[in-house]
Motif scaffolding. Structure first.
Motif, short mmCIF file in Angstrom:
data_model
loop_
_atom_site.label_atom_id
_atom_site.label_comp_id
_atom_site.label_asym_id
_atom_site.label_seq_id
_atom_site.Cartn_x
_atom_site.Cartn_y
_atom_site.Cartn_z
N GLN A 265 -3.68 -103.79 92.69
CA GLN A 265 -4.56 -103.70 93.85
C GLN A 265 -5.03 -102.26 94.07
O GLN A 265 -6.20 -102.01 94.39
CB GLN A 265 -3.83 -104.22 95.09
N THR A 269 -8.98 -100.83 93.89
CA THR A 269 -9.61 -100.05 94.96
C THR A 269 -10.08 -98.70 94.45
O THR A 269 -11.18 -98.24 94.77
CB THR A 269 -8.64 -99.87 96.14
N SER A 272 -13.26 -99.24 92.37
CA SER A 272 -14.40 -99.62 93.22
C SER A 272 -14.93 -98.44 93.99
O SER A 272 -16.15 -98.21 94.05
CB SER A 272 -13.98 -100.73 94.19
N ARG A 273 -14.04 -97.65 94.60
CA ARG A 273 -14.50 -96.53 95.41
C ARG A 273 -15.07 -95.41 94.53
O ARG A 273 -16.01 -94.72 94.93
CB ARG A 273 -13.34 -96.01 96.26
N GLU A 302 -7.17 -96.01 102.04
CA GLU A 302 -7.26 -97.44 101.78
C GLU A 302 -6.12 -97.92 100.86
O GLU A 302 -6.37 -98.40 99.75
CB GLU A 302 -8.62 -97.77 101.16
N PRO A 304 -3.12 -100.10 99.12
CA PRO A 304 -2.95 -101.54 98.91
C PRO A 304 -1.93 -102.15 99.85
O PRO A 304 -2.06 -103.30 100.27
CB PRO A 304 -2.51 -101.64 97.45
N MET A 404 -12.25 -109.90 99.50
CA MET A 404 -11.10 -109.02 99.71
C MET A 404 -9.82 -109.84 99.86
O MET A 404 -9.81 -110.89 100.50
CB MET A 404 -11.30 -108.18 100.97
N ALA A 412 -7.09 -105.46 99.18
CA ALA A 412 -7.74 -104.86 98.02
C ALA A 412 -8.93 -105.72 97.62
O ALA A 412 -8.97 -106.92 97.94
CB ALA A 412 -6.77 -104.76 96.84
#
Length: 421
Positions: A265, A269, A272-273, A302, A304, A404, A412
């Motif tokens: 997870q 993230t 993605s970020r 952010e 997990p 999500m 996540a």
């Protein structure tokens, strides 16, 4: 729609908060800000939990295990009906306190055992293993992107990388990564989700299979003495007795879930970020330390593992609120990382933030995550290798609607859709 803070000022303090609702799962930050500002110790009628949202209060709870016990850390959030309990009982499912929920004298020794296999020296030695597996997985991903124009890096890379690394580091074989991932994810959903009764039965079957496999693995008697399973077999409790099988299984249950699901997870993230941050993807493979710094900022903002639970051992005052003995606390770890009293401009991801390591995303004190070093390293290696092997990708057109994972303590993206830039 009015914000949580506006509702609070209108006399309805967070009355519409639903920790499992789509609004909170997709964008929890307005709610977390309202909690810190209006009700830092807030009783949530939907779960019966006291939500603790300010950094200093959360840190105080984690550092005072005498006043705040970990006993409820792994209790099922949604009560398990009789039918589900029967399924688990038939599988021999039993989970005595082992690590995260263990406040007994056996905890320090078990924690030392686990930490020994995930300390900085072993993690540094594992970097070539992580890089090799990441490179192998990304070779396949690159081929899919070339032939199909796009690909989802969550199931093919972010999920499977930490699972395969953990299996290799701990010498686990005879089971596929896909099966371990399915078992681990089912455990998270059953104990930290809000599944329907029919879904609970499905999950219980998978959790029962997981527990039976763990029991066979622990009792197999074929592990070398210097392996993780061998160390469990050699371990002695404070009174000198050998570690019992149910507790050894409980240790493995925690290690396998934390070592693969939550790390996967985190990687999802982080990827993605990073893909969404202008200019970062092209720099992260060549700027020394940038991948590690980015991972740390994602952990702060952010993580997990978004929350963790404690129970008040006695009547106690916290954040100006008197809590009774037995009060069930939910520590909003993700909210603590966005506390403006500790982190300036917390909404911004700043890879060079001076105090980023002060975040509480791995906990603090006696129950700090023993696998923190491995999780950080895997996420940084995953990001760096992905940026090097896939230099010309961007978020896919469906990225804005990414589903999500929205469990009580885990959040996540469930998809990392990319396409050729």
């Amino acid at each position: 729609m009015t914000s949580p803070a506006q509702r609070a000022s209108a006399g309805d303090p967070l009355g519409l908060l639903d920790l499992f609702g789509d609004g909170f799962v997709r964008d929890p930050y307005p709610w977390l800000a309202a909690l810190r500002a209006e009700a830092p110790v807030h009783h949530d009628p939907g779960t019966g939990l006291w939500l603790i949202s300010r950094y200093e209060d959360i840190r105080r709870v984690l550092l005072d295990p005498d006043a705040f016990h970990p006993d409820n850390a792994q209790h099922a959030v949604t009560p398990l009906p009789v039918g589900v309990l029967r399924v688990l009982a038939r599988a021999g499912f039993r989970m005595p306190p082992a690590l995260a929920d263990n406040g007994t004298p056996s905890h320090p020794g078990l924690r030392r055992l686990v930490t020994r296999f995930f300390n900085a020296r072993r993690v540094a030695a594992a970097v070539p293993v992580i890089e090799r597996i990441a490179d192998e997985l990304l070779t396949s991903a690159a081929q899919r992107i070339d032939t199909e124009g796009g690909h989802d890096l969550f199931p093919s890379f972010a999920q499977v990388l930490p699972c395969r690394v953990l299996m290799e580091l701990l010498g686990i074989d005879g089971v596929s990564p896909a099966t371990l991932i399915r078992w681990s994810d089912a455990s998270l959903e059953l104990f930290w989700g809000r599944p329907t009764p029919s879904r609970q039965l499905e999950l219980a079957e998978l959790v029962g299979e997981f527990h039976q496999w763990l029991t066979r693995t622990v009792t197999g008697g074929t592990a070398s003495r210097d392996s993780f399973l061998g160390a469990l077999a050699e371990h002695r409790l404070p009174d000198g007795r050998p570690l019992d099988v149910p507790t050894a299984v409980g240790v493995c249950f925690f290690v396998f879930i934390a070592g693969q699901s939550t790390t996967g997870q985190l990687i999802a993230t982080v990827l993605s970020r990073a893909l969404a941050e202008p200019g970062l993807w092209s720099r992260v493979s060549r700027d020394e330390g940038l991948a590690e710094a980015w991972v740390e900022e994602v952990l702060r903002r952010e993580p997990p593992v978004t929350t963790w639970r404690r129970v008040a051992a006695r009547p106690v005052e916290l954040g100006g609120v008197d809590l009774p003995a037995g009060a069930q606390l939910l520590l909003m770890l993700m909210g603590s990382g966005s506390d403006p009293d500790v982190f300036a401009s917390p909404e911004r991801l700043c890879p060079q933030r001076a105090n980023v390591r002060q975040h509480l995303s791995f906990g603090v004190g006696r129950h700090r995550c023993p696998g923190a070093s491995l999780a950080r390293t895997e996420a940084a290696v995953a990001l760096r290798v992905a940026a090097r092997r896939l230099p010309r990708i961007q978020p896919g057109p469906e990225a804005a609607g990414t589903p999500m994972l929205g469990l009580l303590s885990f959040r996540a993206p469930l998809r990392v859709a990319v396409e050729q830039a």
